[in-house]
Each structure stands twice: as structure tokens, then as C-alpha cells.
Scaffold this active site. Structure first.
Site, PDB file in Angstrom:
ATOM      1  CD  GLU A  90      -3.070  -0.985   2.193  1.00 39.40           C
ATOM      2  OE1 GLU A  90      -2.822  -0.348   3.228  1.00 39.40           O
ATOM      3  OE2 GLU A  90      -4.166  -1.521   1.978  1.00 39.40           O
ATOM      4  CD  GLU A 108      -3.936  -6.154   2.773  1.00 44.43           C
ATOM      5  OE1 GLU A 108      -4.636  -5.462   3.527  1.00 44.43           O
ATOM      6  OE2 GLU A 108      -2.728  -5.969   2.625  1.00 44.43           O
TER       7      GLU A 108
HETATM    8  C1  GLA Z   1      -4.044  -2.774   4.975  1.00 50.58           C
HETATM    9  C2  GLA Z   1      -2.661  -3.367   5.115  1.00 50.58           C
HETATM   10  C3  GLA Z   1      -2.610  -4.579   6.000  1.00 50.58           C
HETATM   11  C4  GLA Z   1      -3.468  -4.385   7.216  1.00 50.58           C
HETATM   12  C5  GLA Z   1      -4.860  -4.041   6.799  1.00 50.58           C
HETATM   13  C6  GLA Z   1      -5.819  -3.888   7.941  1.00 50.58           C
HETATM   14  O1  GLA Z   1      -4.777  -3.269   3.962  1.00 50.58           O
HETATM   15  O2  GLA Z   1      -2.101  -3.677   3.882  1.00 50.58           O
HETATM   16  O3  GLA Z   1      -1.278  -4.813   6.356  1.00 50.58           O
HETATM   17  O4  GLA Z   1      -2.935  -3.364   7.995  1.00 50.58           O
HETATM   18  O5  GLA Z   1      -4.839  -2.817   6.107  1.00 50.58           O
HETATM   19  O6  GLA Z   1      -7.104  -3.571   7.498  1.00 50.58           O
END
Ligand code: GLA
Length: 685
Positions: A154, A309
């Protein structure tokens, strides 16, 4: 050939999540793998936050544990999406090299002790990041478990430090060539801001009053590019060593910090993280946002993509974090598959017991194997296993919704007509209106080839480049239907206001002579609208209203299909339609209430010949075609029956349905329709 998602799926939908074995004693790893198999997991992301474990001190390498993790997974037939751990440098880096730590707008250091504490412009950070990426590729490039590279996590940090300032200046020199061009673009004649040398230029740090908007816009462009440089450098280091393994980095959903169109061009696999809020029991907000992000990601990927995710239940970063009601995790996962996902993954596999995310759900929660949640995870794994034939299939869309990061960034400036107006507000409202009509949409940048779409919707693009304006004009002239939202085409690429309140080319397309003034509305104000018979709209529930924005426009050839009723703009056109060349252009000078917006967009779509996959769909049922399959998704808590045109078999249950499919609360059917019987055949001729 460049590797792609196809090399990862190998014909099966992917299922899994982030696996963080470094948080657990080794015996737990064995249980993990056994339970992953039970759940149908076939891909896990390893190593996202393992930097301090792999490189506990500068230059050290501790790979043994990771060797065992990958071997164990491979032995169980589970593929690995191996991450470069560069989102979270170990504390030693910040302690020894404080210049790798970001600084905020005030110059304060952003410290280690969390994650994402790196300055993208720091050569020291970049060097360490590249070295560990290269070493991972050297060590695991031939490992049979390796299916996909996951670079960083991210990307989205910003920094205002002195190193960033030097980098920003280099970027500006490349963009403008000479200082006079920069002064012109930034409008530095205003407020005595003229720069006399490059060294005077700094990132937009904290100022006394309103900051220069073009400087801020350029800094957003620069920050996206600086992060992209980090990604590309790591990607190249990996690709050089493992040309057969595709590379991705996970986007945040509809995230402001990266120019998602440009970034996507550099990915072998486009992936996204998606966390809609499940608090609303009927879930329409979540499902609508999900559909928008999924459509955007598919459009960025130009085909199948990966849901990297999502949450199996609650997250831990909202004020109040609600779990997903029964059926919702499955529903939203299958929605993603319907809209082009070739894989459904979660943050994370096993719920942490320590650290900042111990209250964040996971596929395997604290309650363990016997938990309701793990039962759902297992169920979904089995169902995805039954949907292999959808892997790689495309999602046809007749409509394009235009979205652009430069327009978004420019619209964020201080000192604008209304801080109630956001870029994503109209975007979400328009996409939702189209989604509720079951009109499948791609998203597109305004400069894209739009000739394949019968309908193009431009909810709100404050800034449009010359190229985009010419593109839109050519699209309509050639027979397309454009529906354009308010406060669009107002500024050029440098955020200079176009003459006439809107670019002249766009005004010609829309049949508008002038935009006299913008009339934004205060919280709580209501503006009534009169819909004229020419709008051809029926079915909007209550009176048509608006509460965000109005414009006082002078038409030149366009007909008014709705007008303002009451207030200062009483009788002035609110929605117009105009024939331009062989096409049609609508202009919505306001954001109508959701029913009216849905009716207007539905009307424009109907006139353009765009149709939903099935007629007469009950409210709350989403229908999407992917490949040869029809997905039906019930977003409501009440069961519904969906009428069918032809008999069809549900791949999830194996049941054949003659005339209609019953869908339970949050129910889903994935249908293979039978070809319609031809009259002649039925009569035995
Ligand atoms: C993001 C991050 C993860 C985690 C999630 C929690 O997507 O990439 O590592 O912290 O948020 O929602």
C-alpha cells in the site's frame, strides 16, 4: 512474454491471505498449513513485514526460517506471493540513518515504531530496499512455491524533508525545463510568489495562509511519481532475476495518493485491498463502494485482477468496528469474482495476538478452527473451487465512468467554491446510480479510447487536459452519448481556469454558452428541481431535489430537461441535453437526489442502447455477466426471487432453475444459462 495473472492462477481462482509466520512459534506453522488446506487456500502472501526478521542488523541475512516456511507451504501445495518487506524498515535504519525517516509539513520527524516510515526520496532507504529485494529474488527465484511478487505494501506515504525538496526540484526541472515556465504554470505573479532560482523551491510545507494550488498539485504528482520510482526499481530488480514471475503491489481502494492509471501500467498483476464498512445491515453502501473499486481495478488491469486483501470480519481502524453479518463475506467475495477478480485474499490468515492489529479479524480468528467465521472461510474456499471456469474470463461493460487523479488532486485545493464538494462524492453517487440499474461500467481516464462504449459518464472532472477535451468532443461527435456532471472542464492541466467558466470545446459539445456563476449550497439547504416531459423520466419517487451544488448556465442550443424551481436560480436550466454531431451530450449542473440521478442516468443509458443483463431485476439484486456466466447477488437481508429469461443451472448448487432463482438473504447464484430454444427446433422442423 511478460508474465501475468494467468501464470499465478493456472486456471484456478486464488484463495488465501497474508501469512505472518514470524509472529508465531514454529509449531503453529504446521497447524496453519493443515488448516489452510482444510479451507481450500492455494496462495498466501508471505514476508510483507519481515524486514527486521530477515535483516536484524545492517547487511545481515536470516533466511533459514523463510526457507522452512516456503518449503512447508510448497509441500502442502500452497503457492506463495512473496513480498519485499520494504514498507516497514527495521528500527536500526531510522536510528542509524535518520534521513530515511519522513518529515511532515512542519518539519517534524515521523518515527519508527509503526510502519511506512520511509522517505521515498532517500537514496539510503532505496539502496537497502533494492538490496533486500534482489537477495530475496536470488534466494527464492527458483523456489517452486513462488508464484507472484508483492512489492512493498500500500504505497502511499508522503515526505516534506530536504532530500525530498531536492528530488522535487529535479522532477520540476524535468517537467518545466526552465524556471519561467514553472513560474507561469504556478501563477506565481499572484501574491509575490515568483521564484528566482530553483534552490528557492520547497515542497508545500506549512504556510501562513492558502498555499499555491499548482505547487500543491505538482507535489501530489511528484509524490505519486517518487513512490512509483521506488516500486519500479524493486520490480526491475526482481524481473531481472525472475522474468517468469509476475510482480504486483497492492493498491488501496480509490486511494488519493497514487495516480492509479499510471501505476497500473507498471504492474504485471493489478491488485487491490478493499474494506467496505459492513455496519449497515443491508450493506448497500459497502456493496456499492465495492462495485466501484472492483470496476476501477478491473479497468486498471484491463482484465482480471486480484483482491489482495479484505476482512473476514471486523477491521480495527474505524471508530466502531462491526463484524460482517452472516453471508456478507461470501456475498462481497463473490461480487468481486463477478466483477473480474481471479483471486480472493484476506488480511490476514491467522489473527495476531499482539501488536496493533490484534483486534482485526482474520481467516482464522482467535476463536480458532471451531469458530463460525472459520466455517464461513472454509465454505467460501469450497465454492471458489467450484468456479474455476470463470478464471480469466472478461466482464463486458457498455458504459465508461471517467475518473482522473489529476482532477481529484486539483480539486482538493484550499480556497475553492465549496469544501462540501469532493471528487469522490459525485463519482460514488453516479457509479452507484448506474450500479443500482445493473449497468456494468468500466472506469476510464478521460484521455482513453472511448469508442467501445455506448455511454460515457463524467461525474465531476474539475481539471481536464486539452487531450481529454478533444477526446470527449470526438467521442460525442462520432455518435457517443456523454453525460457530464457539474464543475467539469473548469481548469487546464496547470489548474488555470478556462475562459467562460468551462472549456469552450466542452461548452460547444454540451450546447452551453456560458457558466455565469457557481452556486454551491450550504449544509441543510434544499433546492427543488422541475423535470420537464422532455426528460422522458418517470419513476423517480419523490420530488426532485438537490443539496450540494448549482450552476447558473446560459444555454446555446441545448434543451433544458430539468430546471431549478425556487431560489435565486428559479427557472434556470438544471439539466440539459444537446445533439452534437452524431451524438448526444447531457449536462447535469447539479447533483440530483439519488432517485432522480438514477432516473436521469437510466434515461440516458436507455437512449444510448445500454441495457442491464436481465430486465425486471428486484431492487437490491445485482446482476453481472462474466464470461459465459451470469452472477446474481442479493444485497438485501430479505429473500427474493429473480425471474429468468431462459432456464439456467447454478454452479454453486448444481441446481437447474426453470423460470426463476430464489436467493436467500445475501444469497448468490452463478448461472449458466441454456441457449434459448429456437422456434423451428421446437416445432421439429
Ligand atoms: C491494509 C494493510 C494490512 C493491514 C490491513 C488492515 O490493507 O495492507 O497490512 O494493515 O490494512 O485492514
Amino acid at each position: 512474454m511478460t508474465p501475468s495473472l494467468h501464470d499465478v492462477t493456472r486456471g484456478r481462482l486464488l484463495y488465501g491471505g497474508d501469512h505472518n509466520p514470524e509472529q508465531w512459534p514454529e509449531e503453529v506453522w504446521h497447524e496453519d498449513v493443515a488448516l489452510m488446506r482444510e479451507a481450500g487456500v492455494n496462495l498466501v502472501t508471505v514476508g510483507v513485514f519481515s524486514w527486521a526478521r530477515i535483516e536484524p542488523r545492517p547487511g545481515a541475512r536470516e533466511f533459514d526460517w523463510l526457507d522452512r516456511v516456503l518449503d512447508l507451504l510448497h509441500g502442502a501445495g500452497i503457492g506463495v506471493c512473496l513480498a519485499t518487506p520494504t514498507a516497514s524498515p527495521p528500527p536500526w535504519m531510522g536510528a542509524r540513518h535518520p534521513e530515511t525517516l519522513p518529515r511532515d509539513e512542519t518539519g517534524a520527524t515521523v518515527w519508527y515504531g509503526s510502519r511506512n516510515h520511509f522517505c521515498a526520496s532517500s537514496p539510503v532507504y532505496r539502496e537497502y530496499a533494492l538490496r533486500i529485494a534482489a537477495d530475496l529474488a536470488d534466494r527464492y527465484g527458483d523456489h517452486p512455491a513462488l508464484r507472484l511478487w508483492h512489492v512493498n505494501n500500500e504505497y502511499g506515504t508522503s515526505c516534506w524533508c530536504d532530500e525530498t525538496a531536492r528530488h522535487f526540484r529535479r522532477w520540476l526541472r524535468a517537467r518545466y525545463g526552465d524556471l519561467e515556465a514553472l513560474n507561469g504554470a504556478w501563477g506565481t505573479a499572484f501574491w509575490s510568489q515568483r521564484y528566482d532560482s530553483w534552490e528557492e523551491i520547497v515542497p508545500p510545507r506549512r504556510t501562513q495562509y492558502l498555499a499555491n494550488p499548482t505547487q500543491t498539485l505538482d507535489f501530489r504528482r511528484f509524490t505519486s511519481d517518487a513512490l512509483l520510482e521506488c516500486f519500479v526499481a524493486e520490480r526491475d530488480a526482481l524481473a531481472e532475476r525472475t522474468p517468469h514471475v509476475p510482480v504486483t503491489t497492492n493498491f488501496m481502494p480509490l486511494f488519493v495518493g497514487q495516480d492509479g492509471w499510471t501505476w497500473a501500467e507498471h504492474q504485471d498483476v493489478v491488485s487491490v485491498d478493499l474494506y467496505p464498512d459492513p455496519a449497515d445491515p443491508d450493506g448497500p453502501d459497502g456493496a456499492a463502494l465495492g462495485a466501484l473499486v472492483q470496476d476501477l481495478t478491473r479497468s486498471q488491469a484491463r482484465g482480471p485482477w486480484l483482491l489482495m486483501e479484505q476482512a473476514a470480519g471486523a477491521v480495527n481502524w474505524r471508530g466502531v468496528n462491526r463484524p460482517k453479518p452472516e453471508g456478507l463475506m461470501r456475498l462481497w467475495s463473490l461480487q468481486a469474482v463477478a466483477r473480474g477478480a481471479d483471486g480472493i485474499c484476506f488480511f490476514q490468515w491467522r489473527q495476531s495476538r499482539q501488536g496493533s492489529e490484534k483486534f482485526h479479524s482474520a481467516m482464522l480468528p482467535h476463536a480458532g478452527r471451531r469458530s463460525r467465521l472459520f466455517g464461513r472461510v472454509r465454505g467460501l474456499g469450497a465454492e471458489l473451487g467450484a468456479l474455476s471456469e470463470v478464471t480469466g474470463a472478461s466482464v463486458p461493460a457498455g458504459t465508461a465512468v471517467l475518473h482522473d487523479w489529476n482532477a481529484w488532486w486539483a480539486g482538493l485545493q484550499q480556497g475553492r467554491p465549496s469544501d462540501r464538494l469532493t471528487h469522490t462524492g459525485p463519482l460514488r453517487a453516479w457509479h452507484r446510480a448506474l450500479w443500482e440499474r445493473n449497468l456494468t461500467c468500466d472506469l476510464a481516464r478521460p484521455e482513453a479510447d472511448l469508442s467501445g462504449y455506448a455511454l460515457v459518464a463524467a461525474p465531476h472532472l474539475y481539471l481536464l487536459t486539452d487531450e481529454a477535451l478533444d477526446n470527449l468532443a470526438a467521442y460525442v461527435h462520432g455518435g457517443g452519448t456523454l453525460v457530464c456532471g457539474f464543475f467539469t472542464g473548469v481548469a487546464d492541466a496547470d489548474d488555470r481556469i478556462r475562459e467562460g467558466g468551462m472549456d469552450a470545446r466542452l461548452r460547444e459539445v454540451l450546447g452551453i454558452d456560458l457558466v455565469h456563476e457557481w452556486w454551491p449550497m450550504a449544509e441543510g439547504e434544499t433546492q427543488h428541481l422541475t423535470l420537464h416531459p422532455a426528460a422522458g423520466i418517470s419513476g423517480a419517487a419523490g420530488p426532485a431535489t438537490a443539496d450540494l451544488w448549482r450552476e447558473d448556465v446560459e444555454t446555446a442550443g441545448a434543451e433544458a430537461v430539468a430546471s431549478y424551481r425556487g431560489g435565486e436560480l428559479d427557472g434556470r436550466p438544471a439539466v440539459t441535453r444537446h445533439t452534437f454531431g452524431a451524438g448526444t451530450a447531457w449536462y447535469l449542473t447539479t447533483l440530483p437526489d439519488p432517485d432522480t440521478l438514477r432516473a436521469l442516468l437510466g434515461r440516458a443509458a436507455h437512449e444510448a442502447g445500454v441495457r442491464p443483463p436481465l430486465p425486471d431485476l428486484p431492487t437490491g439484486v445485482e446482476a453481472v455477466r462474466r464470461g459465459g456466466l451470469l452472477f446474481l447477488l442479493n444485497h438485501r437481508r430479505e429473500p427474493v426471487a429473480v425471474p429468468l429469461r431462459v432456464p439456467a443451472t447454478d454452479l454453486l448448487t448444481g441446481r437447474r432453475h426453470e423460470r426463476g432463482v430464489p436467493l436467500d438473504r445475501h444469497g448468490v447464484a452463478v448461472l449458466r444459462e441454456e441457449p434459448p430454444a429456437r422456434e423451428g427446433l421446437r416445432e421439429g422442423r
